[in-house]
Design a protein around this motif. Structure first.
Motif, PDB file in Angstrom:
ATOM      1  N   ARG A   1       0.837  -1.213   0.000  1.00  0.00           N
ATOM      2  CA  ARG A   1       0.000   0.000   0.000  1.00  0.00           C
ATOM      3  C   ARG A   1       0.865   1.253   0.000  1.00  0.00           C
ATOM      4  O   ARG A   1       0.613   2.204  -0.756  1.00  0.00           O
TER       5      ARG A   1
ATOM      6  N   PRO B   1      -2.060  -4.125  -4.219  1.00  0.00           N
ATOM      7  CA  PRO B   1      -2.051  -4.718  -2.877  1.00  0.00           C
ATOM      8  C   PRO B   1      -2.261  -6.231  -2.919  1.00  0.00           C
ATOM      9  O   PRO B   1      -3.273  -6.763  -2.454  1.00  0.00           O
TER      10      PRO B   1
ATOM     11  N   ASN C   1      -4.456   5.536  -4.266  1.00  0.00           N
ATOM     12  CA  ASN C   1      -3.981   4.291  -4.865  1.00  0.00           C
ATOM     13  C   ASN C   1      -2.786   4.485  -5.789  1.00  0.00           C
ATOM     14  O   ASN C   1      -2.134   3.505  -6.153  1.00  0.00           O
TER      15      ASN C   1
ATOM     16  N   PHE D   1      -8.711  -2.580  -3.567  1.00  0.00           N
ATOM     17  CA  PHE D   1      -8.810  -1.368  -2.771  1.00  0.00           C
ATOM     18  C   PHE D   1     -10.219  -1.182  -2.217  1.00  0.00           C
ATOM     19  O   PHE D   1     -11.206  -1.520  -2.869  1.00  0.00           O
TER      20      PHE D   1
ATOM     21  N   GLN E   1      -8.562   5.025   0.170  1.00  0.00           N
ATOM     22  CA  GLN E   1      -7.333   4.737   0.928  1.00  0.00           C
ATOM     23  C   GLN E   1      -6.676   5.995   1.484  1.00  0.00           C
ATOM     24  O   GLN E   1      -5.620   5.922   2.111  1.00  0.00           O
TER      25      GLN E   1
END
Length: 369
Positions: free
Chosen positions: A122, A128, A258, A285, A289
């Motif tokens: 991340r 991820p 992201n 995601f 985030q």
């Protein structure tokens, strides 16, 4: 190297690990007598897969976040792992990325250090999805692999907020806002700089109009029709210039945190019919985030304690309140609706609770006649 020159070894080790992770090289994560090798799937190739299998103390595993596992058909409250009897690149890629992929094996609980491996991905702004293998902490053959402690990885974000500092400032006149100062901060989001744009001469001892604007290369710079970001950016600055001034925080959080590469991956999925949030979920995601604790710290360092926030996003309002700032008023910032962005705006309202009147916007869509 002498300790006189290195004050925070933990932070330095994380920054070195981030560079390795982004380059597609494995990183060794250690903690409480255990150790693992972790590599993001973006960096995985056949040679590396075979090398990981040779070093593995037990079965390799694919670590996936909650959002991706949900997409695969597993409703979980946290990230999880899928066992890899062998590191099959085709299978790993399919489970990590394919929109139509479904689970082909049970999902297990994270093993020690797996969450830190996912956090490295991340922080590195790569996909991820991470392959990890447990290894001996004392293996001399791994001496050249960059090592980082689990605790340092998990504490890194907050340490960056504490390290935030001003590194430069200068007047930069803008079209429609001739009296404007740019103030550059270092820290807050890893190795990236952040910018506060002070428009006019706001009284910082009183309530200040403030907008938290996450960078959008496509919308802010190129005028993309897929979003309303560029309109929001320019209209906010112009409004501040004509109404006593204000502060716009330009935050390096592309693609809802992201990164630009993952944003383009999501755009490709949107072109296939997925909405903005479904596209992000396919990539692993959640809804958003981004963090805004460092934005509040930027305002504090500028002397601001009370704000009138210009946003449609309830998360930004809540974040500033949680950070101890007084949010005494709210003002909506609406861009132009287009046939290309109306679905995006509707998704933000329906999926993330943004304060957007879609019916009113739809009524003002340009005619196709």
């Amino acid at each position: 190297m002498s300790s006189d020159f290195i004050q925070d070894r933990g932070q330095i080790s994380v920054e070195r690990a981030l560079a390795e992770f982004r380059a597609g090289r494995p990183v060794r994560i250690t903690g409480d007598g255990v150790s693992l090798l972790a590599v993001g799937i973006e960096g995985l190739n056949e040679d590396l897969a075979k090398a990981l299998e040779r070093k593995a103390a037990d079965r390799a595993r694919l670590v996936l976040p909650r959002a991706r596992l949900r997409r695969l058909g597993a409703e979980r409250g946290s990230a999880g792992i899928i066992a890899l009897p062998e590191i099959d690149l085709k299978r790993v890629t399919h489970l990590s990325l394919a929109p139509d992929a479904r689970l082909d094996a049970p999902v297990g609980c994270l093993q020690p250090l797996d969450e830190a491996a996912l956090e490295l991905a991340r922080l590195s702004l790569v996909l991820p999805a991470v392959v990890t293998v447990s290894v001996s902490p004392d293996d001399p053959a791994l001496a050249d692999v960059v090592a980082v402690r689990e605790a340092d990885v998990l504490a890194y974000r907050q340490s960056q907020v504490r390290a935030l500092r001003i590194v430069g400032r200068a007047p930069v006149p803008l079209e429609g806002a001739g009296e404007t100062e740019f103030v550059v901060f270092r820290g807050g989001e890893g190795l990236r700089d952040q910018v506060a744009i002070i428009v006019g001469r706001p009284d910082l001892s009183r309530t200040v109009p403030v907008r938290l604007h996450s960078a959008c290369l496509t919308g802010d710079l190129f005028g993309s029709l897929k979003c309303d970001c560029g309109d929001q950016l320019r209209s906010t600055v112009q409004w501040m210039a004509g109404n006593g001034g204000g502060i716009l925080l330009y935050l390096d959080q592309e693609g809802r945190g992201n990164g630009i590469a993952n944003k383009m991956r999501a755009y490709k999925l949107q072109a296939q019919g997925f909405d903005t949030y479904d596209a992000d979920e396919i990539l692993g995601f959640g809804l958003d985030q981004r963090r805004f604790d460092f934005a509040a710290e930027m305002l504090r360092q500028l002397g601001v304690t009370s704000v009138s926030i210009m946003t449609n996003n309830p998360e930004k309002i809540a974040a500033l309140k949680a950070a101890g700032l007084a949010v005494v008023a709210e003002q909506r910032v609406i861009g132009r609706p287009t046939s290309e962005n109306i679905r995006y705006l509707a998704a933000k309202r329906e999926r993330a609770g943004h304060f957007i009147d879609i019916d009113s916007l739809s009524a003002h869509l340009p005619s196709r006649d």
